[in-house]
Design a protein around this motif. Structure first.
Motif, PDB file in Angstrom:
ATOM      1  N   VAL A 174       0.824  -1.215   0.000  1.00 36.46           N
ATOM      2  CA  VAL A 174       0.000   0.000   0.000  1.00 36.46           C
ATOM      3  C   VAL A 174       0.857   1.263   0.000  1.00 36.46           C
ATOM      4  O   VAL A 174       0.529   2.254  -0.672  1.00 36.46           O
ATOM      5  CB  VAL A 174      -0.956   0.008   1.209  1.00 36.46           C
ATOM      6  CG1 VAL A 174      -1.683   1.354   1.323  1.00 36.46           C
ATOM      7  CG2 VAL A 174      -1.952  -1.136   1.096  1.00 36.46           C
ATOM      8  N   LYS A 229      -7.587  -5.905 -10.018  1.00 36.05           N
ATOM      9  CA  LYS A 229      -8.556  -6.084  -8.937  1.00 36.05           C
ATOM     10  C   LYS A 229      -8.209  -7.310  -8.112  1.00 36.05           C
ATOM     11  O   LYS A 229      -8.305  -7.302  -6.882  1.00 36.05           O
ATOM     12  CB  LYS A 229      -9.973  -6.202  -9.489  1.00 36.05           C
ATOM     13  CG  LYS A 229     -11.039  -6.397  -8.407  1.00 36.05           C
ATOM     14  CD  LYS A 229     -12.437  -6.359  -8.981  1.00 36.05           C
ATOM     15  CE  LYS A 229     -13.495  -6.655  -7.917  1.00 36.05           C
ATOM     16  NZ  LYS A 229     -13.374  -5.770  -6.730  1.00 36.05           N
ATOM     17  N   SER A 231      -5.380  -8.555  -7.380  1.00 37.10           N
ATOM     18  CA  SER A 231      -4.263  -8.325  -6.458  1.00 37.10           C
ATOM     19  C   SER A 231      -4.691  -7.558  -5.216  1.00 37.10           C
ATOM     20  O   SER A 231      -4.006  -7.608  -4.189  1.00 37.10           O
ATOM     21  CB  SER A 231      -3.128  -7.581  -7.168  1.00 37.10           C
ATOM     22  OG  SER A 231      -3.498  -6.240  -7.476  1.00 37.10           O
ATOM     23  N   THR A 232      -5.809  -6.860  -5.290  1.00 39.82           N
ATOM     24  CA  THR A 232      -6.290  -6.123  -4.114  1.00 39.82           C
ATOM     25  C   THR A 232      -7.029  -7.035  -3.140  1.00 39.82           C
ATOM     26  O   THR A 232      -7.379  -6.603  -2.046  1.00 39.82           O
ATOM     27  CB  THR A 232      -7.235  -4.977  -4.528  1.00 39.82           C
ATOM     28  OG1 THR A 232      -8.472  -5.509  -4.998  1.00 39.82           O
ATOM     29  CG2 THR A 232      -6.600  -4.103  -5.588  1.00 39.82           C
ATOM     30  N   GLU A 233      -7.246  -8.298  -3.559  1.00 40.97           N
ATOM     31  CA  GLU A 233      -8.038  -9.228  -2.753  1.00 40.97           C
ATOM     32  C   GLU A 233      -7.228 -10.412  -2.236  1.00 40.97           C
ATOM     33  O   GLU A 233      -7.802 -11.312  -1.612  1.00 40.97           O
ATOM     34  CB  GLU A 233      -9.216  -9.735  -3.590  1.00 40.97           C
ATOM     35  CG  GLU A 233     -10.146  -8.614  -4.053  1.00 40.97           C
ATOM     36  CD  GLU A 233     -11.194  -9.075  -5.062  1.00 40.97           C
ATOM     37  OE1 GLU A 233     -11.027 -10.196  -5.602  1.00 40.97           O
ATOM     38  OE2 GLU A 233     -12.154  -8.331  -5.309  1.00 40.97           O
ATOM     39  N   GLY A 241      -9.254  -4.332   1.441  1.00 40.71           N
ATOM     40  CA  GLY A 241      -9.362  -3.514   0.239  1.00 40.71           C
ATOM     41  C   GLY A 241      -8.506  -2.265   0.230  1.00 40.71           C
ATOM     42  O   GLY A 241      -8.732  -1.362  -0.594  1.00 40.71           O
ATOM     43  N   THR A 242      -7.506  -2.198   1.090  1.00 40.08           N
ATOM     44  CA  THR A 242      -6.709  -0.973   1.199  1.00 40.08           C
ATOM     45  C   THR A 242      -5.815  -0.732  -0.014  1.00 40.08           C
ATOM     46  O   THR A 242      -5.320   0.391  -0.191  1.00 40.08           O
ATOM     47  CB  THR A 242      -5.851  -0.997   2.470  1.00 40.08           C
ATOM     48  OG1 THR A 242      -5.155  -2.246   2.565  1.00 40.08           O
ATOM     49  CG2 THR A 242      -6.718  -0.829   3.715  1.00 40.08           C
ATOM     50  N   LEU A 243      -5.608  -1.749  -0.855  1.00 45.16           N
ATOM     51  CA  LEU A 243      -4.795  -1.556  -2.052  1.00 45.16           C
ATOM     52  C   LEU A 243      -5.613  -1.017  -3.227  1.00 45.16           C
ATOM     53  O   LEU A 243      -5.059  -0.661  -4.258  1.00 45.16           O
ATOM     54  CB  LEU A 243      -4.104  -2.867  -2.454  1.00 45.16           C
ATOM     55  CG  LEU A 243      -3.055  -2.802  -3.570  1.00 45.16           C
ATOM     56  CD1 LEU A 243      -1.916  -1.860  -3.215  1.00 45.16           C
ATOM     57  CD2 LEU A 243      -2.510  -4.191  -3.899  1.00 45.16           C
ATOM     58  N   GLU A 244      -6.911  -0.929  -3.055  1.00 44.80           N
ATOM     59  CA  GLU A 244      -7.758  -0.477  -4.163  1.00 44.80           C
ATOM     60  C   GLU A 244      -7.433   0.933  -4.628  1.00 44.80           C
ATOM     61  O   GLU A 244      -7.755   1.309  -5.760  1.00 44.80           O
ATOM     62  CB  GLU A 244      -9.228  -0.572  -3.762  1.00 44.80           C
ATOM     63  CG  GLU A 244      -9.713  -2.001  -3.634  1.00 44.80           C
ATOM     64  CD  GLU A 244     -11.151  -2.097  -3.151  1.00 44.80           C
ATOM     65  OE1 GLU A 244     -11.772  -1.028  -2.925  1.00 44.80           O
ATOM     66  OE2 GLU A 244     -11.635  -3.228  -2.984  1.00 44.80           O
ATOM     67  N   MET A 247      -5.644   0.685  -7.871  1.00 47.14           N
ATOM     68  CA  MET A 247      -6.236  -0.171  -8.898  1.00 47.14           C
ATOM     69  C   MET A 247      -6.410   0.567 -10.223  1.00 47.14           C
ATOM     70  O   MET A 247      -6.808   1.737 -10.251  1.00 47.14           O
ATOM     71  CB  MET A 247      -7.582  -0.711  -8.415  1.00 47.14           C
ATOM     72  CG  MET A 247      -8.094  -1.886  -9.214  1.00 47.14           C
ATOM     73  SD  MET A 247      -9.430  -2.763  -8.345  1.00 47.14           S
ATOM     74  CE  MET A 247     -10.722  -1.518  -8.376  1.00 47.14           C
ATOM     75  N   HIS A 253      -6.123   6.089  -8.168  1.00 46.40           N
ATOM     76  CA  HIS A 253      -4.829   5.789  -8.786  1.00 46.40           C
ATOM     77  C   HIS A 253      -4.409   6.900  -9.742  1.00 46.40           C
ATOM     78  O   HIS A 253      -3.247   7.310  -9.765  1.00 46.40           O
ATOM     79  CB  HIS A 253      -4.865   4.454  -9.534  1.00 46.40           C
ATOM     80  CG  HIS A 253      -3.601   4.186 -10.300  1.00 46.40           C
ATOM     81  ND1 HIS A 253      -3.545   4.241 -11.671  1.00 46.40           N
ATOM     82  CD2 HIS A 253      -2.335   3.922  -9.878  1.00 46.40           C
ATOM     83  CE1 HIS A 253      -2.302   4.006 -12.064  1.00 46.40           C
ATOM     84  NE2 HIS A 253      -1.559   3.803 -10.997  1.00 46.40           N
TER      85      HIS A 253
END
Length: 436
Positions: A174, A229, A231-233, A241-244, A247, A253
């Motif tokens: 993140v 998507k 990779s965010t899960e 979902g903090t990497l969204e 995305m 992004h």
């Protein structure tokens, strides 16, 4: 027992003089180093900054079903800069090795606390982002080398990702690109702060980025590559979902992409091999980008890793410099400090392996990388188009013809890589693609 015996043998070799006579130096230059690896004409100063990025997601304390916690994220940054003084030589004290416990001294050209050299024109900025784990000194050879050539260089200690505070991988996923942009913003702020040694020193509108491994992952995002998507899960990745925010196709992004970043160097960038990018995400890469990789990279992979990133970044002007037969440690890490040759209790490998390559000499790789990074940044950050001649070369180095007269002038058939001595470019390949 065997591990201890091997360690004793290695220590004996070092004591007998087989080890490099310039142990723990970050400024080494081999006699066969290519032309642009040579340090520049500026003296080098170095200082340490302690920065705080307020109100960031506290990844380590995220819990499913609960509000996302926030915290003030600390970041330590080492800053090299052109210095106003004739002194050369200094020490970096208490630098952690890969085991996170052993502390060593490193030696280089930079002078701690030296007054900055003010000039009529501010210097371009280069930000350095290490791997997981790593630290701000892992690529200090770039820091000193570029500062000597008229750059301000800021190398980040990424919290939760250094040797001595390695924590959950989700924090690295993140925070990498966020840290990179935050440091750019802070350097912009300090450039206008009359109380800062950096006041009036930096042209942050011309900023470059060097990222290695997970720093390279962040660099691809910073260059415009949005993650998938899927990779965010990942259950082992970033929680809740903090990497969204990274995305592909999201406003969050897109907001990360900053016009001040003019060129990116991604060394062994991780993530393609783990499904973090696809064609859609890589189509967003828009910054000029130079990938650097070992063809036998066992961590980020090559054909399905870094080479695939290069091939997929179809909308960017891009290079791929390959060290054939090298692994993941190609080009980025400093030569292994002498203390890393000994075994440690908390790792099942020698710390030496974190820095070294089984085939290539690290100092040779450092010098080659310094040469190409200098050409690349001088072109994109300083507008020196003469540097293109160091990049527009025969793709496979060994296909080049070395043909010079006795006086050193080149014969018409000379096609060897510019700046390289005869035979010194073996094992290298440089590919180039323009936007589709």
């Amino acid at each position: 027992m065997m591990k201890k015996i091997i360690g004793i043998v290695i220590a004996g070799m070092m004591m007998s003089g087989i080890a490099n006579a310039v142990d723990n130096r970050v400024d080494g230059q081999r006699p066969d180093a290519p032309a642009l690896a040579k340090p520049g004409d500026y003296g080098i100063g170095v200082q340490t900054l302690d920065l705080v990025n307020k109100g960031q997601i506290d990844i380590l304390n995220v819990e499913a079903g609960k509000p996302i916690p926030k915290y003030d994220r600390p970041l330590t940054v080492e800053v090299w800069y052109p210095a106003d003084g004739d002194e050369n030589g200094g020490t970096y004290e208490n630098v952690f090795l890969r085991d996170g416990k052993t502390q060593v001294s490193l030696y280089g050209l930079a002078v701690r606390g030296e007054d900055p050299l003010k000039s009529a024109e501010p210097y371009p900025l280069v930000i350095i982002s290490h791997g997981y784990p790593g630290n701000r000194f892992l690529m200090s050879h770039f820091g000193e080398n570029l500062a000597s050539k008229g750059y301000v260089v800021a190398s980040i200690d990424h919290t939760d990702s250094t040797y001595d505070n390695k924590a959950a991988f989700g924090s690295t996923l993140v925070n990498r690109a966020l840290d990179q942009k935050f440091v750019l913003n802070e350097m912009t702020r300090l450039n206008s702060d009359k109380s800062s040694f950096l006041n009036g020193m930096i042209d942050t509108s011309n900023t470059g980025l060097i990222g290695y491994s997970m720093g390279g992952y962040g660099a691809v995002i910073t260059a415009g590559g949005g993650v998938t998507k899927a990779s965010t899960e990942y259950p082992w990745g970033a929680p809740a979902g903090t990497l969204e925010v990274m995305m592909a196709g999201t406003d969050s992004h897109e907001a990360l992409i900053d016009d001040r970043f003019k060129a990116v160097v991604a060394i062994g960038p991780w993530g393609m091999n783990a499904g973090f990018w696809n064609a859609e995400g890589l189509a967003g890469v828009r910054k000029p980008i130079m990938f650097i990789a070992g063809s036998e990279d066992e961590t980020s992979k090559y054909e399905n890793g870094v080479k695939a990133l290069y091939d997929g970044s179809v909308n960017a002007d891009r290079y791929l410099l390959s060290f054939m037969s090298a692994g993941h440690n190609a080009a980025a890490p400093i030569p292994a400090p002498k203390e890393s040759w000994a075994p440690v209790d908390n790792l099942d490998f020698f710390p030496f392996e974190h820095y070294a390559d089984p085939v290539w000499d690290t100092l040779r790789m450092n010098n080659i990388a310094q040469h190409f990074v200098t050409a690349y940044f001088n072109q994109h950050l300083k507008g020196d188009d003469d540097m293109k001649s160091y990049l527009d070369i025969v793709e496979v180095a060994e296909d080049g013809v070395y043909a010079v007269e006795k006086d050193g002038s080149q014969k018409p058939e000379h096609t060897y890589w510019k700046g390289f001595q005869k035979g010194s470019a073996k094992g290298l390949k440089l590919e180039h693609s323009t936007p589709k």
